[in-house]
Design an enzyme around this catalytic site. Sequence first.
Site, short mmCIF file in Angstrom:
data_model
loop_
_atom_site.label_atom_id
_atom_site.label_comp_id
_atom_site.label_asym_id
_atom_site.label_seq_id
_atom_site.Cartn_x
_atom_site.Cartn_y
_atom_site.Cartn_z
N TYR A 247 -34.92 109.92 77.81
CA TYR A 247 -35.99 110.86 78.22
C TYR A 247 -36.43 111.74 77.04
O TYR A 247 -35.65 112.09 76.18
CB TYR A 247 -35.46 111.74 79.35
CG TYR A 247 -36.48 112.68 79.91
CD1 TYR A 247 -37.44 112.23 80.82
CD2 TYR A 247 -36.49 114.01 79.55
CE1 TYR A 247 -38.38 113.11 81.35
CE2 TYR A 247 -37.43 114.89 80.08
CZ TYR A 247 -38.37 114.42 80.97
OH TYR A 247 -39.30 115.29 81.49
N HIS B 16 -27.93 134.93 88.98
CA HIS B 16 -27.58 134.96 90.40
C HIS B 16 -28.70 134.29 91.18
O HIS B 16 -29.07 134.76 92.27
CB HIS B 16 -27.37 136.40 90.89
CG HIS B 16 -26.27 137.13 90.21
ND1 HIS B 16 -26.31 138.47 89.93
CD2 HIS B 16 -25.06 136.70 89.74
CE1 HIS B 16 -25.19 138.84 89.31
NE2 HIS B 16 -24.42 137.79 89.20
N ASP C 3 -29.85 112.55 87.01
CA ASP C 3 -30.36 112.62 85.63
C ASP C 3 -29.67 113.73 84.84
O ASP C 3 -29.14 113.50 83.75
CB ASP C 3 -31.87 112.96 85.64
CG ASP C 3 -32.75 111.83 86.10
OD1 ASP C 3 -32.29 110.67 86.16
OD2 ASP C 3 -33.93 112.11 86.40
N HIS D 94 -20.00 134.45 93.59
CA HIS D 94 -20.55 135.13 92.44
C HIS D 94 -21.91 134.54 92.04
O HIS D 94 -22.95 135.16 92.30
CB HIS D 94 -19.53 135.06 91.30
CG HIS D 94 -19.93 135.78 90.06
ND1 HIS D 94 -19.12 135.92 88.98
CD2 HIS D 94 -21.09 136.38 89.72
CE1 HIS D 94 -19.75 136.59 88.03
NE2 HIS D 94 -20.94 136.88 88.46
N HIS E 34 -26.09 132.80 82.49
CA HIS E 34 -25.58 133.25 83.78
C HIS E 34 -26.71 133.90 84.57
O HIS E 34 -27.46 134.72 84.04
CB HIS E 34 -24.47 134.28 83.58
CG HIS E 34 -23.98 134.90 84.85
ND1 HIS E 34 -23.68 134.15 85.97
CD2 HIS E 34 -23.75 136.18 85.20
CE1 HIS E 34 -23.27 134.95 86.94
NE2 HIS E 34 -23.31 136.18 86.52
#
Lengths: 217, 217, 217, 217
Positions: free
Chosen positions: B214, B97, B120, B160, B95
């Site tokens: 990849y 910001h 991708d 958020h 998480h």
Amino acid sequence: MNHQQIREELVHLHRELIRWGLVIWTAGNVSQRVAGEDLFLIKPSGVSYDDLTPESMVVCDLDGNLVEGDLSPSSDTAAHAYVYKHRPDVGGVVHTHSTYATAWAARGVPIPCALTMMADEFGGEIPIGPFALIGDDSIGRGIVETLQNHRSPAVLMRSHGPFTIGKNAKAAVKAAVMLEDVARTVHIAQQGGPVEPVDKASIDRLYDRYQNVYGQN
Amino acid sequence: MNHQQIREELVHLHRELIRWGLVIWTAGNVSQRVAGEDLFLIKPSGVSYDDLTPESMVVCDLDGNLVEGDLSPSSDTAAHAYVYKHRPDVGGVVHTHSTYATAWAARGVPIPCALTMMADEFGGEIPIGPFALIGDDSIGRGIVETLQNHRSPAVLMRSHGPFTIGKNAKAAVKAAVMLEDVARTVHIAQQGGPVEPVDKASIDRLYDRYQNVYGQN
Amino acid sequence: MNHQQIREELVHLHRELIRWGLVIWTAGNVSQRVAGEDLFLIKPSGVSYDDLTPESMVVCDLDGNLVEGDLSPSSDTAAHAYVYKHRPDVGGVVHTHSTYATAWAARGVPIPCALTMMADEFGGEIPIGPFALIGDDSIGRGIVETLQNHRSPAVLMRSHGPFTIGKNAKAAVKAAVMLEDVARTVHIAQQGGPVEPVDKASIDRLYDRYQNVYGQN
Amino acid sequence: MNHQQIREELVHLHRELIRWGLVIWTAGNVSQRVAGEDLFLIKPSGVSYDDLTPESMVVCDLDGNLVEGDLSPSSDTAAHAYVYKHRPDVGGVVHTHSTYATAWAARGVPIPCALTMMADEFGGEIPIGPFALIGDDSIGRGIVETLQNHRSPAVLMRSHGPFTIGKNAKAAVKAAVMLEDVARTVHIAQQGGPVEPVDKASIDRLYDRYQNVYGQN
């Protein structure tokens, strides 16, 4: 903290201003009140961030007079002093010209509380203070009068830039770092289209929780 | 990985968040599930990135309860726990910001899949999750419900910021880094004029190739 | 340069991509032709920039087949190979997803030659190449066909990102760095209002001078 | 300062251009006049910032001729020489292509004085100079003629980029750093809506105070 500890803390915190990209050259300043004395310590005027040492910090009284130190205090000392004199709860003050916060200040538009992170730290919008010239107590008065109507620890002085306050210098630096972050994010969001503010009840719940629960006890 | 290896990996990965400019101050958190146990490790709350050590990471169960550690877990722990409990395929959660991803979240607009690099890694648009307050399982539930309808390992929680998932913490950090990059590039592209998304058939071909070919075997 | 010198040069030049902010995570790749042999060296696929060593670079032939090396070559190897095969004057190729160049690519709009620095290095506008999927020679063909009509060493592949060429890898990296710089500057200039291109006669004079006089003999 | 001191100062100041993000690759140059001699020292042409040493700096006369040094002088030497010849008060000159300043130059729009920090350092708007090609004295003449009508130590040469002047090289670098900062801030402010300039009387008071009171005696 005693004087020596504050001196070392101020060197560290000025480096944080550089680290988070809030200042250039010699601009910007951090101060901290000495608990139990009517004094605060602040950066000297026009000294390069590379050259700041604990010893170079200067001690001033709450009228902004130099009490101890070989160098002239920051040219923003009067504003810091005014805040300490009229807000006994404030233990730290920071001033920068950080880009996005200053851009809102140049337009004279408050930053709407459009992010949960803004509700956490600022408890609502970030207000605009008056246009005020350096040289008397008008900047300090503008800061104090604007902030008494807001939970925000940050004020955007019109056509000038942000001042932030806190219980100590570290908290004021944290507010300055978060201010620039939300100023940038909300600006960029608005460039892409309309941005709705967070509703008042949610802001209150987020602010209350963050101020009382976040971090370590 | 055993607990000690995860602790060291989490210190390294939190530094990657700083390195790629995704977080400020103490914001942001990375966690990783312990394979074969109903546990995960996560950053403690409100601790500076400079002070993070392997020992400072805390162990939680899948209800978000602290199981081991001297510090309080990240204030986002409940959201991480919910994801691990309801998505057994997920081994890492991040998480942040980060600025541009959060700007899309503030507007509540999904990022259109307008770059081959988005096809991708994300296999389509990056969706918006609901507005949800911290304090119960509504953030975690919003993440899980939104992502079950998308190939994207990233969701933009309204007003958020982003959460990303992966098979382990490193994959979730990679998604967070690529998310901010495409969020920025598509935002800037749109500022200059209309941007056409990549067609669905090409997205499918690119996604399939990248997920399977990849990198090193 | 012999193989070993090229290996070391490629490690250095990949670090330049990071230094100038052109790539994230494992994205981006630099290659250089081996003078006098139908071979080139290129970055391995999906390897972190921190882990790149001279030994990790791989050798490919001009059809993109791996000739020497323990790791799989970059997933963009076919495009590099096509360019070397069809442009014997090219000794270095670079591919990035640098933000502003990729934003122009996402819109499919060439960058107008509005700066003297663009005239110097690019000799005119920076063109858009076709949308092309990875997996066959369509990217390489798109690069070669687009660049044969321009003096620019840079092409913006539609919805994908830039490729740059040069007499060697260093020149191609220089073009990639300058491309991102002018892509950013012209984008920002246009955001503020109309931007006039430099006139053709001035572009020709600047390009001629820069290509022949600038730097050390 | 003697020649050796200027050589060392120039190495330091070129690093400041990198540090504050004003230049890429080998672009940009700083020079300083030798007090009491009709000479100045300047960066050699096309040399990487990593490779700059005190010894690599070259000495030129006020017609821009190489007087001492093994390397060719910067391709902008003629412009620096013209400024020194026609402005005896100038001891330092800087040229960059810093992004936001160059974006204003590309549009040919002066930067309005909308920040107290601009009033402090620039004393008013930052003007646009003419479009001028490299190769004769037209760039130098454009700088001198434009600046004689302004207090600003910075001029934005049309479609090219900024030049700044100062009493020595350090002051000119300071002006270049502050220029990019205010160019960025005012651009971003205007993107969000109308920005009012600071009134003329306030500009005069701020400029007078900053030029005479700021810093250490």
